[in-house]
Design a protein around this motif. Sequence first.
Motif, PDB file in Angstrom:
ATOM      1  N   TYR A 115      27.436 -53.571-103.133  1.00 20.78           N
ATOM      2  CA  TYR A 115      27.487 -52.770-104.365  1.00 20.78           C
ATOM      3  C   TYR A 115      28.827 -52.990-105.081  1.00 20.78           C
ATOM      4  O   TYR A 115      28.873 -53.194-106.298  1.00 20.78           O
ATOM      5  N   ARG A 152      25.028 -41.928 -99.870  1.00 19.31           N
ATOM      6  CA  ARG A 152      24.851 -43.200 -99.159  1.00 19.31           C
ATOM      7  C   ARG A 152      24.242 -42.975 -97.769  1.00 19.31           C
ATOM      8  O   ARG A 152      23.295 -43.652 -97.379  1.00 19.31           O
ATOM      9  N   HIS A 168      22.739 -50.201-107.405  1.00 22.09           N
ATOM     10  CA  HIS A 168      22.369 -49.523-106.158  1.00 22.09           C
ATOM     11  C   HIS A 168      21.029 -50.066-105.670  1.00 22.09           C
ATOM     12  O   HIS A 168      20.846 -50.351-104.495  1.00 22.09           O
ATOM     13  N   LYS A 206      26.111 -52.373 -97.312  1.00 21.73           N
ATOM     14  CA  LYS A 206      25.537 -51.959 -98.601  1.00 21.73           C
ATOM     15  C   LYS A 206      26.644 -51.729 -99.609  1.00 21.73           C
ATOM     16  O   LYS A 206      26.576 -52.176-100.754  1.00 21.73           O
ATOM     17  N   ASN A 207      27.703 -51.024 -99.172  1.00 21.91           N
ATOM     18  CA  ASN A 207      28.755 -50.699-100.142  1.00 21.91           C
ATOM     19  C   ASN A 207      29.519 -51.955-100.581  1.00 21.91           C
ATOM     20  O   ASN A 207      29.840 -52.092-101.756  1.00 21.91           O
ATOM     21  N   ASP A 257      25.842 -42.348-112.190  1.00 19.25           N
ATOM     22  CA  ASP A 257      24.909 -43.478-112.081  1.00 19.25           C
ATOM     23  C   ASP A 257      23.604 -43.173-112.803  1.00 19.25           C
ATOM     24  O   ASP A 257      22.908 -42.231-112.449  1.00 19.25           O
ATOM     25  N   TRP A 298      20.491 -51.844-102.115  1.00 19.27           N
ATOM     26  CA  TRP A 298      19.622 -51.219-101.096  1.00 19.27           C
ATOM     27  C   TRP A 298      18.451 -52.127-100.753  1.00 19.27           C
ATOM     28  O   TRP A 298      18.038 -52.223 -99.600  1.00 19.27           O
ATOM     29  N   SER A 329      28.428 -40.222-105.980  1.00 16.95           N
ATOM     30  CA  SER A 329      29.027 -41.508-105.595  1.00 16.95           C
ATOM     31  C   SER A 329      30.489 -41.384-105.175  1.00 16.95           C
ATOM     32  O   SER A 329      31.291 -40.726-105.831  1.00 16.95           O
TER      33      SER A 329
END
Length: 218
Positions: A80, A49, A21, A76-77, A11, A25, A116
């Motif tokens: 993403y 994470r 990300h 969050k994931n 990333d 976030w 990640s």
Amino acid sequence: MNKKAFIFDLDGVIVDTAKYHYLAWKKLANSIGVDFTEIQNEQLKGVSRVKSLEKILSWSNKTISEDQFMELMTKKNDDYLSYIAKMDESEILPDVTNILDYLIEKKQPIALGSASKNAREILKKVNLYNKFDVIVDGNDVTEAKPNPEVFLIAANKLNINPENCIVFEDSVAGVQAANIAKMIPIGIGRKEVLHEADDVFTDFTEMSTGYLKELIIK
Ligand code: B16
Ligand code: MG
């Protein structure tokens, strides 16, 4: 001449997923009433994470139950993943493919060293998966950067001494991890932020093959 290895963060080095990300976030932090600035975001780069969410909660002095914590991580994931679902080769950062091809042509061992858990999927999406001899990601480690575990596992799998490993990193935590591992950290990003790196380039377009050649024969 010692045999070298090249370890790439994912990333912010290979692909510009750092922006996804950030968006995910920020959305999550705002949803629980926490302000989220770009400066705070910088502190999450390269960080796992779990540790990222712990940091966000500590900035707001919030305590939540374990179930809520897991719920927020999933949220969050999922967010993403919705961003990365549309990724393709066009999201590879400038000159990354050329640099990888140059190192492959020069028979240099190449590893991925990413925090990640989505790294393998992203590499497949952008068609770079097969360029790496070794892939170490968030699923293979127990400690998050700045702990050097991810890079040390990569060096070990490549069978190259840590001091002969060059690490390309965009995060402060990742540069610190490489330094702790006694590797050679090369920052990709801003000098003011990555001042602990041996050298810093804005991106790979600034890095000449002459510079890479020097690293190989040093
Ligand atoms: P995931 P890297 C890191 O990847 C990111 O920089 C960081 O922002 C993210 O929280 C971490 O991966 C975990 O990612 O949620 O996909 O498992 O920079 O080490 O390649
Ligand atoms: Mg990174």
